[in-house]
Design a protein around this motif. Structure first.
Motif, PDB file in Angstrom:
ATOM      1  N   THR A 225      60.971  21.483 -22.639  1.00 38.02           N
ATOM      2  CA  THR A 225      61.178  22.916 -22.411  1.00 38.02           C
ATOM      3  C   THR A 225      61.141  23.209 -20.922  1.00 38.02           C
ATOM      4  O   THR A 225      60.561  22.463 -20.132  1.00 38.02           O
ATOM      5  N   GLY A 226      61.743  24.305 -20.563  1.00 32.90           N
ATOM      6  CA  GLY A 226      61.896  24.687 -19.154  1.00 32.90           C
ATOM      7  C   GLY A 226      63.366  24.881 -18.870  1.00 32.90           C
ATOM      8  O   GLY A 226      64.196  24.105 -19.339  1.00 32.90           O
ATOM      9  N   GLY A 227      63.700  25.891 -18.125  1.00 30.88           N
ATOM     10  CA  GLY A 227      65.131  26.094 -17.880  1.00 30.88           C
ATOM     11  C   GLY A 227      65.395  27.308 -17.025  1.00 30.88           C
ATOM     12  O   GLY A 227      64.513  27.864 -16.387  1.00 30.88           O
ATOM     13  N   GLY A 228      66.659  27.704 -17.046  1.00 32.93           N
ATOM     14  CA  GLY A 228      67.123  28.802 -16.219  1.00 32.93           C
ATOM     15  C   GLY A 228      67.946  28.286 -15.057  1.00 32.93           C
ATOM     16  O   GLY A 228      68.996  28.822 -14.739  1.00 32.93           O
TER      17      GLY A 228
ATOM     18  N   GLY B  18      60.392  28.142 -20.247  1.00 39.44           N
ATOM     19  CA  GLY B  18      59.401  27.302 -20.907  1.00 39.44           C
ATOM     20  C   GLY B  18      58.140  28.031 -21.305  1.00 39.44           C
ATOM     21  O   GLY B  18      57.276  27.457 -21.996  1.00 39.44           O
ATOM     22  N   ALA B  19      57.993  29.294 -20.896  1.00 43.40           N
ATOM     23  CA  ALA B  19      56.754  30.021 -21.150  1.00 43.40           C
ATOM     24  C   ALA B  19      56.436  30.174 -22.639  1.00 43.40           C
ATOM     25  O   ALA B  19      55.279  29.970 -23.044  1.00 43.40           O
TER      26      ALA B  19
ATOM     27  N   VAL C  78      63.916  23.210 -26.062  1.00 44.19           N
ATOM     28  CA  VAL C  78      63.770  24.649 -26.316  1.00 44.19           C
ATOM     29  C   VAL C  78      63.981  25.392 -25.001  1.00 44.19           C
ATOM     30  O   VAL C  78      63.310  25.108 -23.997  1.00 44.19           O
ATOM     31  N   GLY C  79      64.936  26.321 -25.005  1.00 39.75           N
ATOM     32  CA  GLY C  79      65.240  27.094 -23.797  1.00 39.75           C
ATOM     33  C   GLY C  79      65.542  28.537 -24.128  1.00 39.75           C
ATOM     34  O   GLY C  79      65.080  29.075 -25.142  1.00 39.75           O
ATOM     35  N   VAL C  80      66.347  29.181 -23.270  1.00 36.87           N
ATOM     36  CA  VAL C  80      66.679  30.597 -23.401  1.00 36.87           C
ATOM     37  C   VAL C  80      68.192  30.743 -23.421  1.00 36.87           C
ATOM     38  O   VAL C  80      68.901  30.042 -22.692  1.00 36.87           O
ATOM     39  N   ARG C  81      68.673  31.646 -24.244  1.00 32.97           N
ATOM     40  CA  ARG C  81      70.120  31.870 -24.321  1.00 32.97           C
ATOM     41  C   ARG C  81      70.663  32.407 -22.988  1.00 32.97           C
ATOM     42  O   ARG C  81      69.987  33.111 -22.264  1.00 32.97           O
ATOM     43  N   GLY C  82      71.932  32.041 -22.713  1.00 36.08           N
ATOM     44  CA  GLY C  82      72.601  32.552 -21.533  1.00 36.08           C
ATOM     45  C   GLY C  82      72.257  31.837 -20.249  1.00 36.08           C
ATOM     46  O   GLY C  82      72.702  32.266 -19.175  1.00 36.08           O
ATOM     47  N   ARG C  83      71.481  30.770 -20.326  1.00 39.71           N
ATOM     48  CA  ARG C  83      71.106  30.030 -19.125  1.00 39.71           C
ATOM     49  C   ARG C  83      71.730  28.640 -19.140  1.00 39.71           C
ATOM     50  O   ARG C  83      72.399  28.246 -20.099  1.00 39.71           O
TER      51      ARG C  83
END
Length: 684
Positions: free
Chosen positions: A6-9, A105-106, A36-41
Motif C-alpha cells: 500500500t502507498g501511492g499517489g 496508504g493511510a 491497495v491504493g486510491v482511485r484516480g492516482r
C-alpha cells in the motif's frame, strides 16, 4: 506467503513498492500479492500493468488549509477508507504489509493498527521511508511497524532505533538492464544524436513542460542534431491539464512533434528512455534521482518548491555538492492571468545549462561517474532480507545512528529564517560576500515564500517574510513582482475584511514591500517604476502604514524638488498622524521652495508634540540646506509651543528648538532677547 502493498499517489510511493513486489514474485512464483491504493492516482494504472490485483480504499491528502469543511471532508473520507480497509485485511489475511507512505496508504495502515489491538491481525508491518524527512503518515504509523526501512540515515531519528534499517532505494530491475544501442534502435534515434530526456514525475510538471517547450527553438538552433524526449505527465486538474496545456504552448511557438521533438503523456518503458538519453531534466524526488544515478546520467534537477520540508531541494543540493547534478530552481513571477505570484523555470537558464552539458563531453562524463556513486544497487536485496527476518521471527541488531546534520539545512519557521539570513549576511560582511550557489539557494527560498498563499498566519506568513528577504538579499530581479503586488487593488471578500484585510494583498504586506525591498534596493537603482509606485502608495493606499512608509522612503531617497516635493506637500493633509509626521520630516530633506514654511506653520501650536518636534527638525534641515533664510525662521520661533508630555529625562522638542534658535542667531537671524536661545517658546 501473502503480501499486501500500500502507498501511492506519486511514483515515489508506487514504484518502490512495485520494485519489491516484482523481486518477491521473481523469487517465489507462489507468493500472493495484493495492492491497495486510491482511485484516480498513479497506482490505478501502474499496478494492473505489472499484473497485480488492485483494491481501492477511500482517502485524500491532509488539507493544507485547516478550515473546518476541509478537515471534515478529510476525516469522513479517511474514516470510510479505514472501515473498508478492515474488510480487505480480514478477507485477504496478509502475512506481510509493506507500506511506502502517502495518503493512499493511510486507510490500510490505520485499519491494521486497530485490528492488531483487538487481536484480529497478525500481519508483520514493514514501513519504507525514502526521504530525508519522513512524511506525516510514516511518522504516525512508525509506532506500529515491526521494521522501518530508510533510505537515509538521517531519517532514522524519527523512529525507534531498535526497528530501523538503512536499506537504500529499490529500483526496478528493467531500468538497469536496458542498453543504449538497443533503446535508440527501438526509438528510431540516430546513434550519433544528442538526446535530452525531460519529465516531471508521474503526474508531470507544469513549469518543466513550459520551460522545455519555450527553450526548444534556441536549443535547435544551437544543436541541429538534438533529440528531445518529453513526457508531459497526465495531470488533469481545474488549474492545469498537462497534455493540452503543453500542446497549447507548443502551438503558440510553432513547435510540432517530429523526429527531433517527441512528446509523450507518459513513458511506458522509461528504462529505454533512460538508456537512450545523454542528459536528463527532472524533479528532485528520490525515486527519480536514484534511477538517474544508477544509470550514470548527468541531470539538470528542478526541485519541486512545494515539497514537504523542501526535501527535493535538499536532495538536489547534496548531489550537486558531489558533482552529480546541476540545479535550476523554480522562480517566482507575477501572473496577470491569476493575479498572483506563481512559479516558473527560466527557459534561458535551461538553455545555458543544457548547452554546457551537450558540448562538454568531459563534464557529462564526470557528472555521470559521480551520479553512480550515490545509490545503493543492493537495496532490493537488503529489503527482502529484512522482510525474511521479520517473517521468521528474527530480531535484528539495533543500529547506532549518529544523525548527521544535513548540509545546507535552514530553519523551517519563516521568521527564524529571516533572522538566520540577516545574521549570516552580517557575519560574512554583506550579500556580495556570499558564495554564488548559496545566494542562489537563499533567493530560491525567497521565491518559495513569495508564491505561498499562507498570508495570514500567527506569526505572519511566508509571503510576508519573503517580501522582507527580497530586500535583505538585495534581490533586485524581484522588484517587478513587488510592484505588481503593491499595485494590485482587488478588494478582499467579507471574511478577510473582518480580520483587517482591504485588498487581496493585505496592508501589512504592502507596507513591508515599501519598507524593505523598495527602500533597501532604493529609488535610484529601482528606476522610474519604483519612484512612481512610491508616489502612488503615498497618495492612494488606504492603509496608513503604507503611506507612512512611502513618505519615509521619499524623504530619505528622493531628489530634492520635483514630483516628490509636490506629493509630500499634498500629504500634509493626510488624516493619519503617523503619515504626517513622516511627511514633515521628508519635506525638511527634499523641499526646495521657501514657501514650505507657510505650510509648516499650521503645526507650530499643534496639540501633538510629535508634530511640533518634527516641524522644528524640518526647519533646521531647511536652514542647513539654505532653502529658508535665518530671518524667515527667526520671526516664527516664539510661535512654537515647546511643551512635551512624553516624560523623558531630556525633552527632545525643547532641545531641538533651542538648537534651532541658536543656529538662527549664529546665522544673523536676529539678536533681540525674544529671539535668543534663552527665551524661546511659551512654557516648559
Amino acid at each position: 506467503m501473502k503480501y499486501l502493498f500500500t502507498g501511492g499517489g506519486t511514483g515515489g510511493h508506487v514504484y518502490p513498492a512495485l520494485a519489491v513486489a516484482d523481486e518477491i514474485r521473481r523469487r517465489d512464483s507462489s507468493a500472493q500479492i495484493l495492492y491497495v491504493g486510491v482511485r484516480g492516482r498513479l497506482e490505478e494504472r501502474a499496478v494492473p500493468e505489472r499484473g497485480y490485483p488492485l483494491r481501492f480504499a477511500s482517502s485524500r491528502p491532509f488539507p493544507r488549509s485547516l478550515s473546518m469543511p476541509a478537515l471534515a471532508r478529510f476525516g469522513l473520507s479517511l474514516g470510510w477508507g479505514v472501515l473498508h480497509s478492515m474488510g480487505i485485511l480480514l478477507r485477504f489475511r496478509p502475512d506481510v504489509i509493506f507500506g511506502t507512505g502517502g495518503f493512499a496508504g493511510a486507510p490500510i495502515m490505520f485499519a491494521c493498527s486497530l485490528l492488531k489491538k483487538v487481536g484480529l491481525s497478525r500481519s508483520v508491518v514493514f514501513v519504507y521511508e525514502p526521504n530525508v524527512h519522513p512524511g506525516l503518515l510514516n511518522q504516525a504509523v512508525g509506532g506500529i511497524a515491526d521494521r522501518i526501512g530508510v533510505a537515509f540515515e538521517h531519517a532514522g531519528r524519527w523512529f525507534d532505533m531498535k526497528r530501523v534499517a538503512i536499506v537504500g532505494f529499490p529500483v526496478r530491475r528493467e531500468l538497469l538492464e536496458a542498453q543504449c544501442e538497443q533503446a535508440r534502435r527501438e526509438l528510431g534515434i540516430d546513434p550519433k544524436a544528442r538526446v535530452v530526456l525531460a519529465f516531471g514525475g508521474s503526474q508531470g510538471s507544469k513549469v518543466i513542460n513550459q520551460a522545455i517547450v519555450a527553450a526548444l527553438p534556441e536549443l535547435r538552433r544551437q544543436h541541429p542534431d538534438l533529440v528531445v524526449l518529453h513526457a508531459t505527465g497526465r495531470s488533469r486538474t481545474s488549474d492545469y491539464d498537462a497534455v493540452t496545456g503543453t500542446e497549447s504552448v507548443a502551438r503558440d511557438l510553432g513547435i510540432e512533434i517530429d523526429s527531433a521533438y517527441r512528446r509523450f503523456e507518459y513513458f511506458e518503458n522509461i528504462g529505454n528512455a533512460y538508456a537512450a538519453a545523454d542528459v536528463v531534466i527532472c524533479r528532485g524526488g528520490m525515486s527519480t534521482l536514484t534511477e538517474v544515478g544508477l544509470r550514470g546520467l548527468p541531470a539538470i534537477v528542478v526541485p519541486l518548491s512545494t515539497a514537504a520540508e523542501d526535501h527535493q531541494a535538499m536532495n538536489a543540493r547534496e548531489l550537486m555538492r558531489r558533482g552529480a547534478v546541476t540545479v535550476i530552481y523554480e522562480e517566482a513571477r507575477w501572473s496577470e492571468e491569476q493575479k498572483a505570484p506563481v512559479t516558473c523555470v527560466s527557459p534561458t537558464r535551461l538553455v545555458v545549462q543544457l548547452h554546457r552539458l551537450l558540448i562538454e563531453d568531459g563534464v557529462r562524463t564526470r557528472m555521470g561517474r559521480a551520479a553512480t556513486e550515490q545509490p545503493r544497487p543492493d537495496s532490493l536485496e537488503l529489503i527482502l532480507q529484512e522482510i525474511d527476518a521479520l517473517t521468521s521471527g528474527r530480531r535484528p541488531a539495533p543500529l547506532n545512528l549518529e544523525f548527521p546534520v544535513i548540509a545546507g539545512s535552514l530553519p523551517t519557521d519563516p521568521n527564524r529564517m529571516l533572522r538566520y539570513v540577516q545574521k549570516h549576511i552580517e557575519d560574512v560582511g554583506g550579500v556580495t560576500n556570499l558564495p554564488v550557489d548559496e545566494l542562489d539557494y537563499l533567493r530560491y527560498q525567497v521565491d518559495r515564500y513569495l508564491v505561498s498563499t499562507e498570508w495570514y498566519e500567527i506569526p505572519l506568513g511566508r509571503r510576508n517574510v519573503g517580501v522582507k528577504l527580497v530586500g535583505v538579499l538585495d534581490y533586485e530581479d524581484r522588484i517587478e513582482l513587488m510592484l505588481a503586488i503593491l499595485g494590485d487593488r482587488r478588494p478582499v471578500g467579507g471574511l478577510k475584511r473582518l480580520v483587517g484585510g482591504d485588498f487581496c494583498h493585505p496592508g501589512i504586506l504592502r507596507r513591508n514591500i515599501v519598507d524593505w525591498p523598495l527602500r533597501m534596493i532604493g529609488l535610484r537603482r529601482g528606476g522610474r517604476s519604483v519612484y512612481q509606485a512610491i508616489l502612488n502608495a503615498l497618495a492612494e493606499d488606504p492603509y496608513f502604514e503604507v503611506r507612512a512608509a512611502a513618505a519615509r522612503v521619499i524623504g530619505e531617497q528622493a531628489e530634492p524638488g520635483g514630483p516628490a516635493e509636490g506629493a509630500l506637500m499634498k500629504a500634509l493633509t493626510d488624516p493619519a498622524p503617523a503619515v504626517v509626521v513622516k511627511v514633515i520630516r521628508g519635506l525638511g530633506t527634499i523641499a526646495t521652495n521657501a514657501a514650505v514654511v507657510d505650510r509648516l506653520r499650521m503645526f507650530y501650536m499643534h496639540p501633538d508634540w510629535q508634530f511640533r518636534q518634527e516641524t522644528v527638525g524640518a526647519l533646521q534641515a531647511l536652514l542647513h540646506r539654505g532653502v529658508v533664510p535665518a530671518e524667515a525662521i527667526a520671526q516664527d520661533l516664539d510661535q512654537i509651543l515647546t511643551t512635551s508630555p512624553n516624560f523623558e529625562p531630556a525633552f527632545p522638542l525643547k532641545e531641538r528648538i533651542h538648537n534651532l534658535s541658536k543656529e538662527v542667531f549664529d546665522n544673523g537671524g536676529g539678536n533681540s532677547d525674544s529671539q535668543s536661545p534663552r527665551n524661546t517658546g511659551s512654557g516648559d
